[in-house]
Design an enzyme around this catalytic site. Structure first.
Site, short mmCIF file in Angstrom:
data_model
loop_
_atom_site.label_atom_id
_atom_site.label_comp_id
_atom_site.label_asym_id
_atom_site.label_seq_id
_atom_site.Cartn_x
_atom_site.Cartn_y
_atom_site.Cartn_z
N TYR A 19 27.91 57.81 27.50
CA TYR A 19 28.00 56.55 28.25
C TYR A 19 26.62 55.99 28.59
O TYR A 19 25.79 56.68 29.20
CB TYR A 19 28.80 56.78 29.52
CG TYR A 19 29.06 55.52 30.32
CD1 TYR A 19 29.97 54.57 29.88
CD2 TYR A 19 28.37 55.28 31.50
CE1 TYR A 19 30.19 53.40 30.60
CE2 TYR A 19 28.60 54.12 32.24
CZ TYR A 19 29.51 53.20 31.78
OH TYR A 19 29.73 52.04 32.50
N ASP A 61 35.52 50.30 30.43
CA ASP A 61 34.37 51.20 30.61
C ASP A 61 34.46 51.91 31.95
O ASP A 61 34.80 51.31 32.98
CB ASP A 61 33.06 50.40 30.55
CG ASP A 61 32.57 50.24 29.12
OD1 ASP A 61 33.26 50.69 28.19
OD2 ASP A 61 31.48 49.66 28.93
N GLU A 78 38.24 47.46 27.31
CA GLU A 78 37.36 46.36 27.73
C GLU A 78 37.11 45.35 26.61
O GLU A 78 36.83 44.20 26.88
CB GLU A 78 36.02 46.94 28.22
CG GLU A 78 35.17 45.96 28.95
CD GLU A 78 34.10 46.63 29.81
OE1 GLU A 78 32.97 46.14 29.80
OE2 GLU A 78 34.42 47.64 30.48
#
Length: 622
Positions: free
Chosen positions: A320, A110, A7
Protein backbone atom coordinates in the site's frame (compact mmCIF):
# COMPACT_ATOMS: atom_id res chain seq x y z
CA UNK A 1 -25.91 -11.64 -3.75
CA UNK A 2 -22.70 -10.24 -2.20
CA UNK A 3 -21.76 -6.81 -3.59
CA UNK A 4 -18.13 -5.71 -3.45
CA UNK A 5 -17.40 -2.04 -4.13
CA UNK A 6 -13.88 -0.93 -5.10
CA UNK A 7 -12.43 2.54 -5.54
CA UNK A 8 -11.87 2.28 -9.29
CA UNK A 9 -12.72 -0.13 -12.14
CA UNK A 10 -9.19 -1.56 -12.52
CA UNK A 11 -9.08 -2.64 -8.87
CA UNK A 12 -12.57 -4.15 -9.05
CA UNK A 13 -11.50 -6.17 -12.11
CA UNK A 14 -8.41 -7.50 -10.32
CA UNK A 15 -10.45 -8.60 -7.31
CA UNK A 16 -13.10 -10.14 -9.59
CA UNK A 17 -10.36 -12.10 -11.36
CA UNK A 18 -9.28 -13.64 -8.03
CA UNK A 19 -12.85 -14.87 -7.55
CA UNK A 20 -13.15 -16.10 -11.10
CA UNK A 21 -15.95 -13.61 -11.89
CA UNK A 22 -15.73 -12.72 -15.56
CA UNK A 23 -19.21 -11.64 -16.69
CA UNK A 24 -19.07 -7.94 -17.64
CA UNK A 25 -22.12 -5.72 -17.18
CA UNK A 26 -22.69 -1.98 -17.44
CA UNK A 27 -20.93 -0.55 -14.35
CA UNK A 28 -20.15 -3.88 -12.67
CA UNK A 29 -18.96 -7.47 -13.08
CA UNK A 30 -20.46 -10.64 -11.67
CA UNK A 31 -19.88 -14.34 -11.18
CA UNK A 32 -19.59 -17.07 -8.53
CA UNK A 33 -22.33 -15.42 -6.44
CA UNK A 34 -20.49 -12.07 -6.23
CA UNK A 35 -21.01 -8.72 -7.90
CA UNK A 36 -18.12 -6.28 -8.24
CA UNK A 37 -18.79 -2.58 -8.77
CA UNK A 38 -16.76 0.57 -8.37
CA UNK A 39 -16.49 4.29 -7.84
CA UNK A 40 -14.31 6.60 -9.95
CA UNK A 41 -12.51 8.05 -6.95
CA UNK A 42 -14.62 10.75 -5.29
CA UNK A 43 -18.11 10.56 -6.83
CA UNK A 44 -19.51 12.86 -4.16
CA UNK A 45 -18.32 15.99 -2.38
CA UNK A 46 -19.59 18.40 0.21
CA UNK A 47 -22.20 20.59 -1.46
CA UNK A 48 -21.21 24.09 -2.65
CA UNK A 49 -22.42 27.24 -0.80
CA UNK A 50 -25.50 27.88 -2.96
CA UNK A 51 -27.03 24.58 -1.83
CA UNK A 52 -27.21 26.07 1.68
CA UNK A 53 -28.73 29.34 0.45
CA UNK A 54 -25.45 31.30 0.19
CA UNK A 55 -25.91 32.80 -3.28
CA UNK A 56 -23.22 34.91 -4.91
CA UNK A 57 -20.17 36.25 -3.16
CA UNK A 58 -21.23 38.67 -0.46
CA UNK A 59 -19.83 39.88 2.84
CA UNK A 60 -23.32 39.37 4.29
CA UNK A 61 -22.96 35.60 3.76
CA UNK A 62 -19.73 35.38 5.74
CA UNK A 63 -18.89 33.32 7.59
CA UNK A 64 -20.79 30.50 5.89
CA UNK A 65 -21.44 27.88 8.59
CA UNK A 66 -23.94 25.26 7.34
CA UNK A 67 -25.87 23.74 10.27
CA UNK A 68 -25.58 20.37 8.53
CA UNK A 69 -23.42 19.50 5.53
CA UNK A 70 -25.00 18.02 2.40
CA UNK A 71 -23.47 15.77 -0.23
CA UNK A 72 -23.45 16.73 -3.87
CA UNK A 73 -22.61 14.85 -7.07
CA UNK A 74 -19.22 15.70 -8.55
CA UNK A 75 -19.51 18.56 -11.05
CA UNK A 76 -18.16 19.07 -14.57
CA UNK A 77 -17.95 22.16 -16.75
CA UNK A 78 -20.01 22.11 -19.95
CA UNK A 79 -21.14 24.67 -22.51
CA UNK A 80 -24.29 25.00 -20.39
CA UNK A 81 -22.31 25.76 -17.24
CA UNK A 82 -21.34 23.62 -14.25
CA UNK A 83 -23.56 20.53 -14.00
CA UNK A 84 -23.66 17.17 -12.24
CA UNK A 85 -21.30 14.74 -13.95
CA UNK A 86 -23.63 12.44 -15.97
CA UNK A 87 -21.23 9.47 -15.75
CA UNK A 88 -21.22 9.81 -11.94
CA UNK A 89 -25.03 9.92 -11.82
CA UNK A 90 -25.21 6.80 -13.93
CA UNK A 91 -22.71 4.90 -11.77
CA UNK A 92 -24.50 5.95 -8.57
CA UNK A 93 -27.74 4.58 -10.02
CA UNK A 94 -25.95 1.29 -10.75
CA UNK A 95 -24.51 1.09 -7.24
CA UNK A 96 -27.91 1.87 -5.69
CA UNK A 97 -29.60 -0.91 -7.66
CA UNK A 98 -26.91 -3.37 -6.58
CA UNK A 99 -27.04 -2.28 -2.93
CA UNK A 100 -30.83 -2.67 -2.95
CA UNK A 101 -30.45 -6.30 -4.09
CA UNK A 102 -27.44 -7.12 -1.91
CA UNK A 103 -27.48 -9.71 0.86
CA UNK A 104 -24.08 -8.43 1.96
CA UNK A 105 -21.98 -5.34 1.14
CA UNK A 106 -18.18 -5.59 1.24
CA UNK A 107 -16.11 -2.39 1.09
CA UNK A 108 -12.93 -2.77 -0.97
CA UNK A 109 -12.04 0.89 -1.52
CA UNK A 110 -8.45 1.75 -0.63
CA UNK A 111 -7.74 0.80 2.96
CA UNK A 112 -7.14 4.33 4.25
CA UNK A 113 -8.81 7.59 5.22
CA UNK A 114 -9.75 8.72 1.70
CA UNK A 115 -10.91 5.28 0.65
CA UNK A 116 -13.20 5.12 3.66
CA UNK A 117 -14.56 8.59 2.90
CA UNK A 118 -15.28 7.67 -0.73
CA UNK A 119 -17.38 4.67 0.31
CA UNK A 120 -19.19 6.30 3.23
CA UNK A 121 -20.24 9.30 1.16
CA UNK A 122 -21.76 6.92 -1.42
CA UNK A 123 -23.38 4.83 1.31
CA UNK A 124 -24.97 7.81 3.07
CA UNK A 125 -25.95 9.62 -0.15
CA UNK A 126 -27.85 6.51 -1.28
CA UNK A 127 -29.45 6.31 2.18
CA UNK A 128 -28.36 2.70 2.44
CA UNK A 129 -29.03 1.09 5.82
CA UNK A 130 -27.61 -2.37 5.22
CA UNK A 131 -24.65 -3.47 7.37
CA UNK A 132 -21.34 -3.79 5.57
CA UNK A 133 -17.98 -5.44 6.08
CA UNK A 134 -14.54 -4.04 5.35
CA UNK A 135 -11.71 -5.55 3.32
CA UNK A 136 -8.47 -4.23 4.80
CA UNK A 137 -5.33 -5.25 2.92
CA UNK A 138 -1.84 -3.82 2.44
CA UNK A 139 -1.15 -5.50 -0.88
CA UNK A 140 -3.06 -6.27 -4.08
CA UNK A 141 -1.49 -9.70 -4.61
CA UNK A 142 -3.92 -12.58 -5.11
CA UNK A 143 -2.90 -14.16 -1.83
CA UNK A 144 -3.32 -10.88 0.10
CA UNK A 145 -6.80 -10.43 -1.39
CA UNK A 146 -7.81 -14.00 -0.49
CA UNK A 147 -6.43 -13.61 3.02
CA UNK A 148 -8.26 -10.31 3.39
CA UNK A 149 -11.58 -11.88 2.41
CA UNK A 150 -11.00 -14.62 4.97
CA UNK A 151 -10.65 -11.90 7.61
CA UNK A 152 -13.29 -9.29 6.78
CA UNK A 153 -13.88 -6.73 9.53
CA UNK A 154 -17.18 -5.22 10.67
CA UNK A 155 -17.70 -1.85 8.97
CA UNK A 156 -18.28 -0.23 12.38
CA UNK A 157 -14.62 -0.89 13.25
CA UNK A 158 -13.80 2.00 10.90
CA UNK A 159 -16.33 4.56 12.13
CA UNK A 160 -13.62 6.68 13.78
CA UNK A 161 -11.57 6.56 10.56
CA UNK A 162 -14.57 7.98 8.70
CA UNK A 163 -15.15 10.57 11.45
CA UNK A 164 -11.58 11.78 11.03
CA UNK A 165 -11.88 11.90 7.23
CA UNK A 166 -15.26 13.66 7.38
CA UNK A 167 -13.98 16.26 9.88
CA UNK A 168 -11.00 16.91 7.61
CA UNK A 169 -13.35 17.38 4.65
CA UNK A 170 -15.62 19.74 6.60
CA UNK A 171 -12.74 21.80 7.99
CA UNK A 172 -11.23 22.18 4.52
CA UNK A 173 -14.62 23.37 3.20
CA UNK A 174 -15.20 25.83 6.06
CA UNK A 175 -11.71 27.33 6.01
CA UNK A 176 -11.24 27.24 2.23
CA UNK A 177 -14.64 28.62 1.21
CA UNK A 178 -14.80 31.37 3.82
CA UNK A 179 -11.17 32.44 3.65
CA UNK A 180 -11.16 32.54 -0.15
CA UNK A 181 -14.33 34.61 -0.36
CA UNK A 182 -13.30 36.93 2.49
CA UNK A 183 -9.95 37.83 0.92
CA UNK A 184 -11.24 37.97 -2.67
CA UNK A 185 -14.23 40.19 -1.81
CA UNK A 186 -12.37 42.57 0.48
CA UNK A 187 -9.45 42.89 -1.96
CA UNK A 188 -11.90 44.02 -4.65
CA UNK A 189 -10.32 41.87 -7.33
CA UNK A 190 -12.20 39.76 -9.85
CA UNK A 191 -9.56 37.06 -9.51
CA UNK A 192 -10.25 34.29 -7.01
CA UNK A 193 -7.61 34.53 -4.29
CA UNK A 194 -7.78 30.94 -3.11
CA UNK A 195 -6.82 30.15 0.47
CA UNK A 196 -6.92 26.83 2.31
CA UNK A 197 -6.33 25.20 5.66
CA UNK A 198 -3.13 23.45 4.48
CA UNK A 199 -2.49 25.21 1.18
CA UNK A 200 -1.92 28.65 2.71
CA UNK A 201 0.65 27.77 5.42
CA UNK A 202 2.51 25.75 2.77
CA UNK A 203 2.57 28.80 0.50
CA UNK A 204 3.76 30.88 3.46
CA UNK A 205 6.70 28.51 4.03
CA UNK A 206 7.74 28.72 0.36
CA UNK A 207 7.40 32.53 0.21
CA UNK A 208 9.17 33.10 3.51
CA UNK A 209 12.15 30.98 2.43
CA UNK A 210 12.23 32.68 -1.00
CA UNK A 211 12.28 36.18 0.50
CA UNK A 212 14.85 35.18 3.09
CA UNK A 213 17.04 33.83 0.30
CA UNK A 214 16.48 36.79 -2.03
CA UNK A 215 17.09 39.42 0.64
CA UNK A 216 20.09 37.66 2.14
CA UNK A 217 23.18 39.85 2.31
CA UNK A 218 26.32 37.70 2.30
CA UNK A 219 28.81 38.50 5.05
CA UNK A 220 32.49 38.13 4.25
CA UNK A 221 34.63 36.28 6.74
CA UNK A 222 38.16 34.91 6.68
CA UNK A 223 39.94 31.76 7.72
CA UNK A 224 43.50 30.55 7.45
CA UNK A 225 44.54 27.21 5.99
CA UNK A 226 47.82 25.38 6.32
CA UNK A 227 49.22 22.38 4.46
CA UNK A 228 50.86 19.86 6.77
CA UNK A 229 53.36 17.30 5.46
CA UNK A 230 53.55 13.83 7.00
CA UNK A 231 56.26 11.91 5.15
CA UNK A 232 55.13 13.29 1.79
CA UNK A 233 51.40 12.91 2.45
CA UNK A 234 49.90 16.39 2.57
CA UNK A 235 46.76 17.21 4.51
CA UNK A 236 44.97 20.50 4.99
CA UNK A 237 44.00 22.06 8.32
CA UNK A 238 41.78 25.12 8.82
CA UNK A 239 41.93 27.72 11.58
CA UNK A 240 39.47 26.99 14.39
CA UNK A 241 38.50 30.66 14.44
CA UNK A 242 36.90 32.79 11.75
CA UNK A 243 37.82 36.45 11.35
CA UNK A 244 35.84 39.48 10.28
CA UNK A 245 38.76 41.38 8.74
CA UNK A 246 41.71 40.49 6.52
CA UNK A 247 44.00 42.18 9.03
CA UNK A 248 43.01 39.74 11.79
CA UNK A 249 43.40 36.78 9.47
CA UNK A 250 46.74 38.01 8.10
CA UNK A 251 48.09 38.30 11.62
CA UNK A 252 47.37 34.59 12.08
CA UNK A 253 49.02 33.77 8.73
CA UNK A 254 52.12 35.65 9.80
CA UNK A 255 52.42 33.61 12.99
CA UNK A 256 52.47 30.26 11.21
CA UNK A 257 55.90 28.72 11.83
CA UNK A 258 57.36 29.04 9.29
CA UNK A 259 57.13 28.23 5.63
CA UNK A 260 60.06 30.10 4.01
CA UNK A 261 62.78 29.33 6.55
CA UNK A 262 62.90 25.58 6.26
CA UNK A 263 60.30 24.65 8.91
CA UNK A 264 62.30 25.31 12.08
CA UNK A 265 59.26 24.57 14.23
CA UNK A 266 56.49 23.61 11.80
CA UNK A 267 53.17 22.40 13.16
CA UNK A 268 52.83 20.84 16.58
CA UNK A 269 50.27 17.98 16.70
CA UNK A 270 48.33 18.90 19.84
CA UNK A 271 45.82 16.05 19.71
CA UNK A 272 44.62 13.19 17.56
CA UNK A 273 41.09 11.94 18.12
CA UNK A 274 39.98 8.85 16.25
CA UNK A 275 36.47 7.76 17.16
CA UNK A 276 34.69 4.77 15.70
CA UNK A 277 31.06 5.45 14.85
CA UNK A 278 28.23 3.12 13.94
CA UNK A 279 25.70 4.63 11.55
CA UNK A 280 22.40 2.73 11.69
CA UNK A 281 20.58 1.86 8.48
CA UNK A 282 17.73 4.13 7.38
CA UNK A 283 14.15 3.26 8.22
CA UNK A 284 11.94 1.70 5.58
CA UNK A 285 10.12 4.11 3.28
CA UNK A 286 6.73 5.64 3.84
CA UNK A 287 5.22 7.65 1.00
CA UNK A 288 6.77 10.96 2.05
CA UNK A 289 10.33 9.65 2.44
CA UNK A 290 10.10 7.82 -0.90
CA UNK A 291 8.88 10.99 -2.61
CA UNK A 292 11.83 12.87 -1.13
CA UNK A 293 14.35 10.29 -2.32
CA UNK A 294 12.79 10.05 -5.79
CA UNK A 295 12.99 13.84 -6.11
CA UNK A 296 16.63 13.94 -5.03
CA UNK A 297 17.81 10.99 -7.12
CA UNK A 298 15.54 11.11 -10.16
CA UNK A 299 14.01 14.60 -10.17
CA UNK A 300 10.47 13.17 -9.94
CA UNK A 301 7.79 15.44 -8.52
CA UNK A 302 5.87 14.22 -5.47
CA UNK A 303 2.80 13.76 -7.65
CA UNK A 304 4.73 11.72 -10.23
CA UNK A 305 6.12 9.43 -7.55
CA UNK A 306 2.69 8.84 -6.04
CA UNK A 307 1.23 8.04 -9.47
CA UNK A 308 4.04 5.60 -10.30
CA UNK A 309 3.78 3.98 -6.90
CA UNK A 310 0.01 3.58 -7.26
CA UNK A 311 0.56 1.85 -10.62
CA UNK A 312 3.07 -0.54 -9.00
CA UNK A 313 0.58 -1.22 -6.19
CA UNK A 314 -2.26 -2.00 -8.56
CA UNK A 315 0.19 -4.18 -10.50
CA UNK A 316 0.74 -6.21 -7.29
CA UNK A 317 4.43 -5.26 -7.12
CA UNK A 318 4.54 -3.11 -3.95
CA UNK A 319 2.47 -2.80 -0.81
CA UNK A 320 0.00 0.00 0.00
CA UNK A 321 1.56 3.30 -1.15
CA UNK A 322 -0.20 6.00 0.90
CA UNK A 323 1.15 4.80 4.21
CA UNK A 324 2.53 7.17 6.82
CA UNK A 325 4.44 4.43 8.66
CA UNK A 326 8.11 3.54 8.30
CA UNK A 327 7.88 0.40 10.39
CA UNK A 328 6.63 -3.19 10.13
CA UNK A 329 5.41 -5.62 12.76
CA UNK A 330 7.00 -8.94 13.70
CA UNK A 331 4.49 -10.83 11.55
CA UNK A 332 5.66 -9.02 8.41
CA UNK A 333 9.30 -9.25 9.49
CA UNK A 334 8.94 -13.05 9.52
CA UNK A 335 8.36 -12.88 5.74
CA UNK A 336 11.33 -10.59 5.02
CA UNK A 337 14.09 -13.24 4.60
CA UNK A 338 12.11 -14.99 1.84
CA UNK A 339 11.32 -11.61 0.30
CA UNK A 340 14.99 -10.58 0.24
CA UNK A 341 15.94 -13.92 -1.33
CA UNK A 342 13.79 -13.06 -4.36
CA UNK A 343 16.30 -10.30 -5.19
CA UNK A 344 19.34 -12.60 -5.37
CA UNK A 345 19.31 -12.32 -9.17
CA UNK A 346 18.72 -8.57 -9.31
CA UNK A 347 21.40 -7.04 -11.57
CA UNK A 348 22.25 -4.24 -9.10
CA UNK A 349 21.28 -5.57 -5.68
CA UNK A 350 21.77 -9.33 -6.07
CA UNK A 351 25.13 -9.43 -4.28
CA UNK A 352 23.78 -7.55 -1.25
CA UNK A 353 20.58 -9.63 -1.15
CA UNK A 354 22.69 -12.81 -1.08
CA UNK A 355 24.90 -11.36 1.64
CA UNK A 356 21.90 -10.65 3.87
CA UNK A 357 21.09 -14.36 3.89
CA UNK A 358 24.36 -14.93 5.79
CA UNK A 359 23.88 -12.40 8.60
CA UNK A 360 21.37 -11.49 11.27
CA UNK A 361 18.93 -8.91 9.89
CA UNK A 362 18.81 -5.46 11.48
CA UNK A 363 15.47 -4.87 13.26
CA UNK A 364 15.54 -1.09 13.50
CA UNK A 365 12.41 -0.83 11.30
CA UNK A 366 10.51 -3.49 13.26
CA UNK A 367 8.12 -2.00 15.80
CA UNK A 368 4.45 -3.03 15.71
CA UNK A 369 3.47 -0.12 18.00
CA UNK A 370 4.55 2.37 15.32
CA UNK A 371 2.57 0.71 12.53
CA UNK A 372 -0.63 2.64 11.84
CA UNK A 373 -3.20 1.60 9.18
CA UNK A 374 -0.51 0.10 7.00
CA UNK A 375 3.10 -0.88 7.43
CA UNK A 376 6.02 0.68 5.53
CA UNK A 377 6.29 0.25 1.77
CA UNK A 378 7.82 -3.06 0.69
CA UNK A 379 8.05 -5.02 -2.55
CA UNK A 380 5.55 -7.89 -2.58
CA UNK A 381 7.92 -10.42 -4.10
CA UNK A 382 5.94 -10.66 -7.35
CA UNK A 383 8.32 -10.57 -10.31
CA UNK A 384 8.09 -7.39 -12.42
CA UNK A 385 7.99 -7.69 -16.20
CA UNK A 386 8.77 -5.03 -18.80
CA UNK A 387 8.38 -2.02 -16.53
CA UNK A 388 8.86 1.41 -18.06
CA UNK A 389 12.01 3.26 -17.04
CA UNK A 390 10.19 5.44 -14.50
CA UNK A 391 8.29 2.52 -12.94
CA UNK A 392 11.50 0.50 -12.71
CA UNK A 393 13.25 3.44 -11.02
CA UNK A 394 10.60 3.69 -8.28
CA UNK A 395 10.42 -0.09 -7.87
CA UNK A 396 14.22 -0.23 -7.45
CA UNK A 397 14.12 2.54 -4.82
CA UNK A 398 11.59 0.49 -2.81
CA UNK A 399 13.67 -2.69 -3.19
CA UNK A 400 16.94 -0.92 -2.36
CA UNK A 401 15.50 0.64 0.78
CA UNK A 402 14.28 -2.78 1.96
CA UNK A 403 17.82 -4.15 1.59
CA UNK A 404 19.34 -1.09 3.28
CA UNK A 405 16.90 -1.15 6.19
CA UNK A 406 17.72 -4.76 7.15
CA UNK A 407 21.44 -4.46 6.40
CA UNK A 408 24.28 -3.98 8.84
CA UNK A 409 25.41 -0.69 10.29
CA UNK A 410 27.93 1.42 8.42
CA UNK A 411 31.13 1.45 10.52
CA UNK A 412 33.38 4.44 10.12
CA UNK A 413 36.24 6.09 11.91
CA UNK A 414 36.08 9.85 12.34
CA UNK A 415 39.48 11.43 12.87
CA UNK A 416 40.17 14.96 14.07
CA UNK A 417 43.73 16.30 14.18
CA UNK A 418 44.48 19.55 16.02
CA UNK A 419 47.63 21.36 14.94
CA UNK A 420 49.23 24.36 16.63
CA UNK A 421 51.36 26.78 14.71
CA UNK A 422 50.91 30.20 16.19
CA UNK A 423 47.17 29.45 16.34
CA UNK A 424 45.09 26.29 16.42
CA UNK A 425 44.07 24.49 13.22
CA UNK A 426 41.99 21.36 12.75
CA UNK A 427 41.80 18.72 10.05
CA UNK A 428 39.05 16.14 9.93
CA UNK A 429 38.48 13.02 7.91
CA UNK A 430 36.19 10.04 7.80
CA UNK A 431 37.23 6.57 6.79
CA UNK A 432 34.55 3.94 6.21
CA UNK A 433 35.88 0.62 7.44
CA UNK A 434 32.69 -1.35 6.73
CA UNK A 435 30.14 0.15 4.32
CA UNK A 436 27.23 -1.96 5.61
CA UNK A 437 23.93 -0.58 4.32
CA UNK A 438 25.69 2.06 2.23
CA UNK A 439 26.97 -0.70 -0.07
CA UNK A 440 23.48 -1.32 -1.50
CA UNK A 441 23.42 1.88 -3.58
CA UNK A 442 27.10 2.75 -3.00
CA UNK A 443 25.87 5.86 -1.28
CA UNK A 444 28.34 8.64 -0.58
CA UNK A 445 28.68 9.67 3.02
CA UNK A 446 26.92 13.04 3.43
CA UNK A 447 29.17 13.90 6.37
CA UNK A 448 32.25 13.75 4.14
CA UNK A 449 31.13 16.31 1.55
CA UNK A 450 32.41 19.31 3.55
CA UNK A 451 35.69 17.70 4.61
CA UNK A 452 38.91 19.19 3.28
CA UNK A 453 40.76 15.85 3.06
CA UNK A 454 40.01 12.66 1.20
CA UNK A 455 41.96 10.81 3.85
CA UNK A 456 44.29 11.60 6.73
CA UNK A 457 47.69 10.08 7.44
CA UNK A 458 48.56 8.41 10.72
CA UNK A 459 50.10 11.04 12.99
CA UNK A 460 51.11 10.99 16.65
CA UNK A 461 50.41 13.49 19.39
CA UNK A 462 53.36 15.88 20.01
CA UNK A 463 54.84 15.27 16.55
CA UNK A 464 56.20 18.33 14.78
CA UNK A 465 55.53 18.35 11.06
CA UNK A 466 56.59 20.68 8.24
CA UNK A 467 54.11 23.24 6.88
CA UNK A 468 55.02 23.78 3.21
CA UNK A 469 52.11 26.16 2.49
CA UNK A 470 49.79 28.59 4.21
CA UNK A 471 46.96 30.70 2.82
CA UNK A 472 44.38 33.30 3.75
CA UNK A 473 40.88 32.18 2.72
CA UNK A 474 38.10 34.61 1.89
CA UNK A 475 34.64 33.10 2.40
CA UNK A 476 31.09 34.34 2.69
CA UNK A 477 27.98 33.23 4.50
CA UNK A 478 25.27 31.52 2.46
CA UNK A 479 21.49 31.77 2.69
CA UNK A 480 19.25 28.79 3.29
CA UNK A 481 18.57 27.20 -0.10
CA UNK A 482 15.20 27.60 -1.80
CA UNK A 483 12.76 24.79 -1.21
CA UNK A 484 12.68 21.97 -3.71
CA UNK A 485 10.07 19.23 -3.49
CA UNK A 486 12.27 16.97 -1.38
CA UNK A 487 13.13 19.64 1.20
CA UNK A 488 9.55 20.99 1.25
CA UNK A 489 8.09 17.52 1.88
CA UNK A 490 10.60 17.09 4.69
CA UNK A 491 9.61 20.46 6.18
CA UNK A 492 5.89 19.69 5.89
CA UNK A 493 6.40 16.60 8.06
CA UNK A 494 7.31 18.83 11.00
CA UNK A 495 5.29 21.97 10.18
CA UNK A 496 8.48 23.79 9.20
CA UNK A 497 10.69 22.78 12.12
CA UNK A 498 14.18 21.82 10.97
CA UNK A 499 14.77 18.35 12.40
CA UNK A 500 17.39 16.11 10.78
CA UNK A 501 17.00 13.02 12.97
CA UNK A 502 14.63 10.79 11.02
CA UNK A 503 13.13 9.06 14.07
CA UNK A 504 12.43 12.35 15.84
CA UNK A 505 10.97 13.75 12.62
CA UNK A 506 8.80 10.65 12.29
CA UNK A 507 7.55 11.11 15.86
CA UNK A 508 6.18 14.53 14.81
CA UNK A 509 4.35 13.23 11.73
CA UNK A 510 0.90 13.64 13.29
CA UNK A 511 1.61 17.35 13.80
CA UNK A 512 2.85 17.99 10.28
CA UNK A 513 1.09 19.86 7.49
CA UNK A 514 -1.19 17.60 5.51
CA UNK A 515 -0.56 13.85 5.30
CA UNK A 516 1.78 11.78 3.13
CA UNK A 517 -1.21 11.10 0.86
CA UNK A 518 -2.17 14.78 0.41
CA UNK A 519 1.13 16.68 0.26
CA UNK A 520 1.70 16.03 -3.43
CA UNK A 521 -1.71 17.46 -4.27
CA UNK A 522 -1.02 20.54 -2.10
CA UNK A 523 2.06 21.34 -4.21
CA UNK A 524 0.15 20.75 -7.44
CA UNK A 525 -2.75 22.95 -6.23
CA UNK A 526 -0.38 25.84 -5.51
CA UNK A 527 1.07 25.50 -9.02
CA UNK A 528 -2.41 25.29 -10.57
CA UNK A 529 -3.44 28.46 -8.68
CA UNK A 530 -0.38 30.22 -10.12
CA UNK A 531 0.92 30.82 -6.60
CA UNK A 532 4.19 28.97 -7.15
CA UNK A 533 6.14 27.63 -10.11
CA UNK A 534 8.95 25.16 -10.67
CA UNK A 535 12.30 26.68 -11.65
CA UNK A 536 14.55 23.72 -12.38
CA UNK A 537 14.21 21.73 -9.14
CA UNK A 538 13.22 24.68 -6.96
CA UNK A 539 9.74 25.81 -5.92
CA UNK A 540 9.50 29.59 -6.35
CA UNK A 541 6.53 31.88 -5.60
CA UNK A 542 4.94 33.89 -8.40
CA UNK A 543 4.00 37.57 -8.13
CA UNK A 544 0.45 36.51 -7.24
CA UNK A 545 1.69 34.09 -4.61
CA UNK A 546 3.86 36.77 -3.01
CA UNK A 547 0.97 39.27 -3.05
CA UNK A 548 -1.28 36.84 -1.20
CA UNK A 549 1.50 35.94 1.21
CA UNK A 550 2.19 39.59 2.06
CA UNK A 551 -1.42 39.96 3.14
CA UNK A 552 -1.87 36.74 5.09
CA UNK A 553 1.61 36.18 6.54
CA UNK A 554 0.65 37.50 9.98
CA UNK A 555 -2.79 35.86 10.03
CA UNK A 556 -3.69 32.58 11.75
CA UNK A 557 -4.37 30.88 8.44
CA UNK A 558 -0.68 31.13 7.46
CA UNK A 559 0.69 29.63 10.67
CA UNK A 560 2.14 26.22 9.97
CA UNK A 561 2.28 25.12 13.60
CA UNK A 562 -1.37 25.99 14.19
CA UNK A 563 -2.45 24.01 11.14
CA UNK A 564 -0.20 21.15 12.25
CA UNK A 565 -2.11 21.05 15.53
CA UNK A 566 -5.34 20.53 13.58
CA UNK A 567 -3.74 17.51 11.90
CA UNK A 568 -2.94 16.14 15.33
CA UNK A 569 -6.53 16.66 16.43
CA UNK A 570 -7.78 14.77 13.37
CA UNK A 571 -5.56 11.84 14.31
CA UNK A 572 -6.97 11.96 17.83
CA UNK A 573 -10.51 11.74 16.39
CA UNK A 574 -9.29 8.65 14.61
CA UNK A 575 -8.54 7.22 18.05
CA UNK A 576 -11.98 8.15 19.38
CA UNK A 577 -11.66 11.81 20.47
CA UNK A 578 -14.75 14.05 20.39
CA UNK A 579 -16.00 15.06 16.93
CA UNK A 580 -18.27 17.78 18.35
CA UNK A 581 -15.42 19.52 20.17
CA UNK A 582 -13.34 19.64 17.00
CA UNK A 583 -16.22 20.91 14.89
CA UNK A 584 -16.96 23.72 17.35
CA UNK A 585 -13.29 24.75 17.41
CA UNK A 586 -13.12 24.80 13.60
CA UNK A 587 -16.23 26.99 13.47
CA UNK A 588 -14.73 29.42 15.99
CA UNK A 589 -11.46 29.42 14.02
CA UNK A 590 -13.40 30.05 10.78
CA UNK A 591 -15.24 33.05 12.29
CA UNK A 592 -11.93 34.53 13.44
CA UNK A 593 -9.99 34.11 10.21
CA UNK A 594 -12.91 35.39 8.15
CA UNK A 595 -12.86 38.65 10.11
CA UNK A 596 -9.05 38.82 9.93
CA UNK A 597 -9.08 38.38 6.16
CA UNK A 598 -11.88 40.84 5.52
CA UNK A 599 -9.64 43.43 7.13
CA UNK A 600 -6.44 42.15 5.52
CA UNK A 601 -7.96 42.15 2.03
CA UNK A 602 -8.42 45.89 2.20
CA UNK A 603 -4.66 46.34 2.52
CA UNK A 604 -4.15 44.13 -0.53
CA UNK A 605 -6.60 46.31 -2.46
CA UNK A 606 -4.70 49.42 -1.45
CA UNK A 607 -1.36 47.83 -2.34
CA UNK A 608 -2.54 46.77 -5.78
CA UNK A 609 -4.54 49.94 -6.41
CA UNK A 610 -7.13 47.70 -8.01
CA UNK A 611 -10.35 48.81 -6.40
CA UNK A 612 -13.09 47.15 -8.46
CA UNK A 613 -16.03 49.45 -9.38
CA UNK A 614 -18.52 46.69 -8.62
CA UNK A 615 -18.65 43.64 -6.43
CA UNK A 616 -17.11 40.54 -8.05
CA UNK A 617 -19.54 38.44 -10.05
CA UNK A 618 -20.87 35.34 -8.27
CA UNK A 619 -18.58 32.36 -8.53
CA UNK A 620 -19.60 28.77 -8.17
CA UNK A 621 -16.79 27.48 -6.03
CA UNK A 622 -13.62 28.48 -4.26
Amino acid sequence: MKVIIAEKPSVAREIAKVFGATTKKDGYMEGKGYTFTWAFGHLLQLAPPQEYGFYGWSVQNLPMLPPKFKLSIRKVKTKDGIVDDPSVKKQLDTIKALFDEATEIIVATDAGREGELIFRYIYYYLKCKKPFKRLWISSQTDEAIKEGFRNLKPGSDYDTLFNSAHCRSQSDWLVGMNATQALSISAGTRAVLSLGRVQTPTLAMICSRYLENKNFVPQLYYQVSIQVDKDGQIFRAISTESFKTTEEAQAVVDKVEDVPSGFPNGGHIVSVEAKPRKEPPPLLHDLSSLQQEANKRKGFTADQTLGLLQTLYEGKLVTYPRTGSRYIGDDVFATVPALIEKFNEHPEFGKQAAFLATVKLNKRSVNAKKVTDHHAILPTGEKPYQLSGDLQAIYDLVAARMLEAFHQECIKEITKITVQSGSLFTASGTVISSAGWRSVLNDPDEEKKDEENASLPKVQQDERLPIPEKALLEKQTKPKPLYNEASLLKALETAGKEIEDEELRYAMKDSGLGTPATRASIIETLIKRDYITREKKNLVPTTTGLSVYNVVKDQKIAQAELTGNWEKRLEEIRSGASVDDFQQEIKTYTRNITQELLQAGKSLMAARKEVAPTQPAPRENA
